[in-house]
Design a protein around this motif. Structure first.
Motif, mmCIF file in Angstrom:
data_model
loop_
_atom_site.group_PDB
_atom_site.id
_atom_site.type_symbol
_atom_site.label_atom_id
_atom_site.label_comp_id
_atom_site.label_asym_id
_atom_site.label_seq_id
_atom_site.Cartn_x
_atom_site.Cartn_y
_atom_site.Cartn_z
ATOM 1 N N HIS A 3 65.710 -18.877 -41.937
ATOM 2 C CA HIS A 3 66.225 -18.459 -43.247
ATOM 3 C C HIS A 3 65.510 -19.132 -44.424
ATOM 4 N N GLU A 4 64.689 -20.140 -44.182
ATOM 5 C CA GLU A 4 64.104 -20.924 -45.275
ATOM 6 C C GLU A 4 62.643 -20.561 -45.502
ATOM 7 N N HIS A 5 61.873 -21.479 -46.084
ATOM 8 C CA HIS A 5 60.483 -21.211 -46.426
ATOM 9 C C HIS A 5 59.759 -22.532 -46.628
ATOM 10 N N GLY A 39 69.949 -0.222 -31.345
ATOM 11 C CA GLY A 39 68.620 -0.571 -31.800
ATOM 12 C C GLY A 39 68.678 -1.760 -32.743
ATOM 13 N N GLN A 40 67.701 -1.874 -33.609
ATOM 14 C CA GLN A 40 67.603 -3.039 -34.491
ATOM 15 C C GLN A 40 68.740 -3.093 -35.513
ATOM 16 N N PHE A 41 69.300 -4.272 -35.705
ATOM 17 C CA PHE A 41 70.237 -4.522 -36.793
ATOM 18 C C PHE A 41 70.166 -5.996 -37.141
ATOM 19 N N PHE A 42 70.901 -6.403 -38.167
ATOM 20 C CA PHE A 42 70.776 -7.757 -38.681
ATOM 21 C C PHE A 42 72.113 -8.491 -38.632
ATOM 22 N N VAL A 43 72.028 -9.787 -38.325
ATOM 23 C CA VAL A 43 73.193 -10.664 -38.284
ATOM 24 C C VAL A 43 73.123 -11.598 -39.482
ATOM 25 N N GLN A 44 74.241 -11.774 -40.177
ATOM 26 C CA GLN A 44 74.282 -12.650 -41.345
ATOM 27 C C GLN A 44 74.594 -14.084 -40.921
ATOM 28 N N ALA A 94 66.638 -19.043 -54.422
ATOM 29 C CA ALA A 94 66.671 -17.583 -54.287
ATOM 30 C C ALA A 94 65.823 -17.072 -53.130
ATOM 31 N N LEU A 95 64.934 -17.899 -52.601
ATOM 32 C CA LEU A 95 64.071 -17.464 -51.503
ATOM 33 C C LEU A 95 64.713 -17.652 -50.134
ATOM 34 N N ILE A 96 65.854 -18.329 -50.080
ATOM 35 C CA ILE A 96 66.573 -18.458 -48.814
ATOM 36 C C ILE A 96 67.327 -17.158 -48.561
ATOM 37 N N SER A 97 67.163 -16.602 -47.367
ATOM 38 C CA SER A 97 67.814 -15.334 -47.035
ATOM 39 C C SER A 97 68.740 -15.532 -45.841
ATOM 40 N N VAL A 146 68.394 -8.992 -34.978
ATOM 41 C CA VAL A 146 69.004 -9.270 -33.678
ATOM 42 C C VAL A 146 67.944 -9.491 -32.601
ATOM 43 N N ASN A 147 66.801 -8.793 -32.678
ATOM 44 C CA ASN A 147 65.764 -9.012 -31.673
ATOM 45 C C ASN A 147 65.208 -10.432 -31.736
#
Length: 261
Positions: free
Chosen positions: A41-43, A161-166, A188-191, A196-197
């Motif tokens: 999640h970081e950078h 298929g593909q999906f996203f986990v928060q 703001a760059l942390i997402s 899921v893959n």
């Protein structure tokens, strides 16, 4: 004195252009490079403070934004596969060695959490001849807190298929430093999403690498948190016990281990 990074990009094996920061050595006799890999999640900017805190003027520092993170392209938290991101590590180190004229044997690596799993998988699968590695709280087994979460995610991935986990991770789970907490919460760059893959691939790679950690012979410093709300300790200790059958191991402080050939 704060060292200012140079912002650059490099092209991966599949021609994706990833962002990275480069802090040139400031000492009179450059000795090598330290390459840093951030948490999930970081950078790269989240690791900038390490450059000044270590005070190693004779070493250049490098840190990337992984695919889908920070200023690198892609859907947030996504990569074609976990193996693709591991190969990105190899491409990045090759780029540093070739473009910045740093011999591979003069490169050391610092990696955190998910970045530490990427790097440990890279060490296992590619056997690079780097000088040493520091793995900080490798995320070999993330705490999902929901019963049967992993098999449920695997089934949903197969059906949908593909999906996203928060992510549920909060800054207070990562550090006790008030300044680091504040900067995390305002960054703001942390997402929050992770594909899921990649989450499932993280588990699979971690299990494989922990089970065969004796194949890794790179001198390794392993840091384990005293209390961790994000990852389980067990696989970290198992990894340490199996790490490098030819190494000599010494426990220096609680949660602080030193391995050397």
């Amino acid at each position: 004195m704060t060292r200012t990074p140079i912002e650059r990009t490099f092209r991966t094996h599949d021609d994706v252009e990833l962002f990275y920061r480069h802090w040139p050595a400031t000492g009179a006799s450059p000795r090598g490079a330290i390459v840093m890999f951030h948490r999930g999640h970081e950078h790269s900017g989240r690791m900038a403070h390490i450059v000044d805190e270590l005070g190693l003027d004779d070493f250049a520092f490098f840190a990337w934004d992984a695919r889908g993170h920070g200023r690198s392209p892609g859907a947030r938290g996504e990569s074609p596969s976990f193996g693709t991101s591991v190969r990105d590590v190899q491409t990045f180190v090759d780029h540093i060695a070739e473009t910045h004229a740093v011999p591979i044997e003069n490169i050391a690596v610092i990696a955190q959490s998910v970045g530490a799993v990427l790097v440990s998988t890279w060490l296992h699968d590619y056997a690079p001849k780097i000088r040493a590695v520091v793995l900080a709280s490798p995320a070999f087994k993330v705490k999902l807190y929901v019963p049967l979460a992993r098999p449920g995610l695997k089934l949903m991935h197969k059906l949908r298929g593909q999906f996203f986990v928060q992510s549920y991770v909060k800054a207070k789970f990562l550090t006790h430093d008030p300044m680091r907490i504040a900067s995390y919460e305002s960054d703001a760059l942390i997402s929050r999403p992770i594909a899921v893959n990649i989450l499932l691939g993280l588990y699979e790679a971690a299990e494989r690498v922990v089970a065969d950690a004796q194949a890794i012979v790179t001198p390794t410093l392993l840091l384990i948190s005293g209390a961790d709300w994000v990852v389980h300790h067990g696989p970290q200790h198992e990894f340490f016990e199996r790490l490098g059958a030819a190494t000599k191991k010494k426990k220096v402080l609680p949660g602080f281990y030193y391995d050397t050939l």
